[in-house]
Design an enzyme around this catalytic site. Structure first.
Site, mmCIF file in Angstrom:
data_model
loop_
_atom_site.group_PDB
_atom_site.id
_atom_site.type_symbol
_atom_site.label_atom_id
_atom_site.label_comp_id
_atom_site.label_asym_id
_atom_site.label_seq_id
_atom_site.Cartn_x
_atom_site.Cartn_y
_atom_site.Cartn_z
ATOM 1 N N GLU A 116 0.861 -1.185 0.000
ATOM 2 C CA GLU A 116 0.000 0.000 0.000
ATOM 3 C C GLU A 116 0.893 1.229 0.000
ATOM 4 O O GLU A 116 2.094 1.130 0.241
ATOM 5 C CB GLU A 116 -0.930 -0.017 1.225
ATOM 6 C CG GLU A 116 -1.865 -1.225 1.256
ATOM 7 C CD GLU A 116 -2.746 -1.263 2.501
ATOM 8 O OE1 GLU A 116 -2.827 -0.229 3.201
ATOM 9 O OE2 GLU A 116 -3.342 -2.318 2.770
ATOM 10 N N GLY A 120 4.769 -0.187 2.459
ATOM 11 C CA GLY A 120 5.596 -0.847 1.465
ATOM 12 C C GLY A 120 6.484 -1.865 2.167
ATOM 13 O O GLY A 120 6.101 -3.013 2.377
ATOM 14 N N SER A 121 7.652 -1.405 2.588
ATOM 15 C CA SER A 121 8.520 -2.292 3.375
ATOM 16 C C SER A 121 7.869 -2.629 4.717
ATOM 17 O O SER A 121 8.052 -3.721 5.250
ATOM 18 C CB SER A 121 9.878 -1.622 3.601
ATOM 19 O OG SER A 121 10.546 -1.407 2.369
ATOM 20 N N TRP A 145 0.931 -0.651 -6.558
ATOM 21 C CA TRP A 145 2.067 -1.335 -7.207
ATOM 22 C C TRP A 145 1.707 -2.775 -7.578
ATOM 23 O O TRP A 145 2.529 -3.685 -7.437
ATOM 24 C CB TRP A 145 3.317 -1.339 -6.316
ATOM 25 C CG TRP A 145 3.691 -0.010 -5.733
ATOM 26 C CD1 TRP A 145 3.829 0.286 -4.407
ATOM 27 C CD2 TRP A 145 3.993 1.194 -6.444
ATOM 28 N NE1 TRP A 145 4.186 1.602 -4.239
ATOM 29 C CE2 TRP A 145 4.289 2.185 -5.469
ATOM 30 C CE3 TRP A 145 4.021 1.536 -7.801
ATOM 31 C CZ2 TRP A 145 4.621 3.488 -5.824
ATOM 32 C CZ3 TRP A 145 4.351 2.837 -8.147
ATOM 33 C CH2 TRP A 145 4.650 3.780 -7.167
ATOM 34 N N GLN A 270 41.962 -4.248 -25.024
ATOM 35 C CA GLN A 270 42.069 -4.915 -23.729
ATOM 36 C C GLN A 270 41.118 -4.328 -22.690
ATOM 37 O O GLN A 270 40.513 -5.067 -21.903
ATOM 38 C CB GLN A 270 43.516 -4.831 -23.215
ATOM 39 C CG GLN A 270 43.781 -5.699 -21.993
ATOM 40 C CD GLN A 270 45.215 -5.606 -21.537
ATOM 41 O OE1 GLN A 270 45.667 -4.528 -21.132
ATOM 42 N NE2 GLN A 270 45.952 -6.700 -21.605
ATOM 43 N N GLN A 328 27.519 1.514 -21.901
ATOM 44 C CA GLN A 328 28.831 2.131 -22.090
ATOM 45 C C GLN A 328 29.565 1.528 -23.288
ATOM 46 O O GLN A 328 30.179 2.235 -24.085
ATOM 47 C CB GLN A 328 29.675 1.954 -20.819
ATOM 48 C CG GLN A 328 30.973 2.748 -20.796
ATOM 49 C CD GLN A 328 30.742 4.235 -20.582
ATOM 50 O OE1 GLN A 328 29.674 4.647 -20.136
ATOM 51 N NE2 GLN A 328 31.736 5.047 -20.918
ATOM 52 N N GLU A 355 9.532 -6.702 -4.676
ATOM 53 C CA GLU A 355 9.629 -7.878 -3.802
ATOM 54 C C GLU A 355 10.626 -7.665 -2.665
ATOM 55 O O GLU A 355 11.325 -8.569 -2.238
ATOM 56 C CB GLU A 355 9.957 -9.141 -4.600
ATOM 57 C CG GLU A 355 8.764 -9.598 -5.412
ATOM 58 C CD GLU A 355 8.688 -11.086 -5.606
ATOM 59 O OE1 GLU A 355 9.135 -11.843 -4.733
ATOM 60 O OE2 GLU A 355 8.151 -11.487 -6.650
ATOM 61 N N THR A 357 13.018 -4.139 -1.251
ATOM 62 C CA THR A 357 14.209 -3.429 -1.717
ATOM 63 C C THR A 357 15.465 -4.186 -1.288
ATOM 64 O O THR A 357 15.443 -4.978 -0.345
ATOM 65 C CB THR A 357 14.275 -2.018 -1.121
ATOM 66 O OG1 THR A 357 14.449 -2.132 0.305
ATOM 67 C CG2 THR A 357 13.014 -1.217 -1.420
#
Length: 372
Positions: A116, A120-121, A145, A270, A328, A355, A357
């Site tokens: 919610e 969250g956590s 989410w 290299q 890169q 799922e 952090t």
């Protein structure tokens, strides 16, 4: 492995050609769903007794990895089908299993509704409520989410049933809600950095009425079931991250072999070779950890929780590092949408967040270590 070869072939032929368009248009990858359903790779974890493939946790990770290698959004079809149904497999009654699991095996989709806005956590602080009214449960509140919301038929929902519980965690229960249940609705899609082909929405319950037997497990056990579920599904996020990283390395290898500067292929320098070697090493280390963690969840290993968090956090960190390096290696071209690595870099980021952090994963791991 025959399974890997079969999924790779399907992914390259039926899913990869649409991946860029799916991302560009932020549309659901219907072609992927059709192909996965036709091949039986949409939810391989469902037991044979419920019309599924009965595949083990490692096989489920192989499917997710190979789909994510070409399209992270599409890999959330098998991944979230497992996430949405794992609580039912762990704690559901035979009646609930027979109601939901064959439907998912046949091609419908399931979602998982725990988070919610203010929980969250801190999942125990959720506010969605479910009250018993006669022989029915009535749900009220909003979850956020929710991956694949709007395309899923079934939602496994955690809600508070005893607000007065001494421990908040003991007052939370799990339910299965169908998209057609009265009082259920799906909100607007979130506008996201990546995984744009997988809709992420709020879901709303406004006096949403479901039958009394749609509870998953006993009242008050919902949060424990939700957390046990994550021990089984965090390896699948590791597998998704792994697939994204492998796809980025494959693309980079192809590019540096063809791109020429100073009269030589870029891959002959290299400094570039050192980058490639490090990318390959990280991916291989992540692969071993992801599959070891999946096997641990399958056999009920006492270290499964630690290993699931380790696999998810390590593989997702690897995915972010490898995709960044891939951009890169493409140089300026890597920053354009003409090549897939910028999409992979954007897709990789969420694997460090959802799922749990990676900071939460480290807390889980440290507590497991300290408990001994």
């Amino acid at each position: 492995m025959e399974l890997r070869a079969a999924v790779r072939s399907l992914a390259e032929k039926e899913i990869a050609p649409y991946a860029a368009e799916v991302d560009e248009d932020s549309r659901f990858p219907q072609e992927a769903l059709t192909a996965l359903n036709a091949s039986g790779f949409n939810a391989v974890h469902i037991p044979e007794e419920f019309a599924g493939q009965g595949a083990d946790a490692v096989s489920a990770c192989v499917v997710i990895e190979e789909v994510a290698r070409v399209d992270a959004s599409a890999s959330l079809i098998p991944a979230v089908n497992k996430l949405g149904t794992q609580p039912i497999l762990l704690s559901g009654s035979e009646q609930v299993k027979k109601l939901v699991l064959p439907a998912i095996a046949a091609g419908e989709m399931a979602s998982y509704a725990l988070s919610e806005r203010e929980a969250g956590s801190d999942t125990a602080s959720m506010r969605v409520r479910a009250r018993l009214s006669g022989d029915e449960w009535v749900l009220n509140g909003t979850k956020c989410w929710i991956t694949n919301a709007g395309v899923s038929s079934w939602y496994t929902v955690m809600a508070v049933t005893d607000p007065a519980a001494e421990k908040k965690a003991d007052g939370i229960s799990a339910f299965v809600v169908h998209a057609d249940d009265p009082g259920f609705s799906v909100g607007a899609k979130e506008r996201k950095l990546g995984i744009k082909g997988s809709p992420t929405c709020e879901i709303h319950f406004e006096d949403c009425v479901i039958p009394g037997d749609r509870i998953v497990g006993e009242p008050g056990t919902g949060l424990r079931t939700a957390l046990r579920t994550l021990d089984h599904t965090r390896p699948t996020i590791g597998a998704q991250a792994l697939g994204i990283a492998q796809g980025a390395l494959d693309a980079a290898l192809g590019y540096v072999k063809e791109r020429r500067q100073f009269g030589r292929a870029v891959g002959e320098f290299q400094g570039v070779q050192f980058m490639l070697a490090d990318m390959g090493t990280k991916i291989e280390a992540a692969r071993h950890l992801v599959y070891a963690s999946a096997a641990a969840s399958e056999r009920g290993d006492a270290r499964a929780s630690f290993m699931a968090s380790a696999a998810k956090s390590y593989a997702s960190d690897v995915a972010m590092a490898v995709t960044t390096d891939a951009v890169q290696l493409f140089g300026g071209a890597g920053y354009t949408r003409d090549f897939p690595v910028e999409r992979m870099m954007r897709d990789a980021k969420i694997t460090q967040i959802y799922e749990g952090t990676n900071q939460i994963q480290r807390l889980v791991m440290a507590r497991q270590l300290l408990k001994g």
